[in-house]
Design an enzyme around this catalytic site. Sequence first.
Site, PDB file in Angstrom:
ATOM      1  N   CYS A 113       0.830  -1.206   0.000  1.00  0.00           N
ATOM      2  CA  CYS A 113       0.000   0.000   0.000  1.00  0.00           C
ATOM      3  C   CYS A 113       0.867   1.260   0.000  1.00  0.00           C
ATOM      4  CB  CYS A 113      -0.965  -0.051   1.181  1.00  0.00           C
ATOM      5  SG  CYS A 113      -2.415   0.999   0.994  1.00  0.00           S
ATOM      6  N   HIS A 114       0.872   2.035   1.088  1.00  0.00           N
ATOM      7  CA  HIS A 114       1.706   3.229   1.192  1.00  0.00           C
ATOM      8  C   HIS A 114       3.098   2.897   1.740  1.00  0.00           C
ATOM      9  CE1 HIS A 114      -2.316   5.029   0.988  1.00  0.00           C
ATOM     10  NE2 HIS A 114      -1.727   6.148   0.615  1.00  0.00           N
TER      11      HIS A 114
END
Length: 181
Positions: A113-114
């Site tokens: 994800c991030h």
Amino acid sequence: MAGQLSGRKVAVLAADGVERVELVQPRQALEEAGAQVELVSTHGGQIQSMNGDIDKGDRFDVDREVSRVGAGDYDALVVPGGTINPDQLRVNQDAVGFVRDFVQADKPVAAICHGPWILVEADVVRGRTVTSYPSVRTDLTNAGGTVVDQEVVTDQGMTTSRNPDDLPAFCERIVDEFAGA
């Protein structure tokens, strides 16, 4: 999967704001495969997880502070996402150095994800094919990575995934990658 990672020690690097499910599911998959998993963070005590960007999730006990460990203490590294977590990590020089040391030691690293934001900060993306949450992709490209939109990508020992929907594929891949390391 049971026993596939027996004798392996894996660090999960996370700070306050970590996406709960991106911490819990990989940790569970690694432990079920026999790995010893430690939660490493920028401070001791507990970290606050999130369910999305607004709702607080569970608190998790920190096993070790990143300033007191090194890549040599572990066989592999996982960096979960959440928008706040990697932002906290990438401004901490101990965390950035920890990630960089894993890559330089050719040990497997995984981020979802991030989470790849810290890979950018550690300057370890150049020349690799990676994926991430859409808002991180420009940063990855600017850091010299080739970005693709796939649920899970592994290149030169670095595994990346886009979002929580990709967790089943991400968890399966990291167990396989960490077992082969």
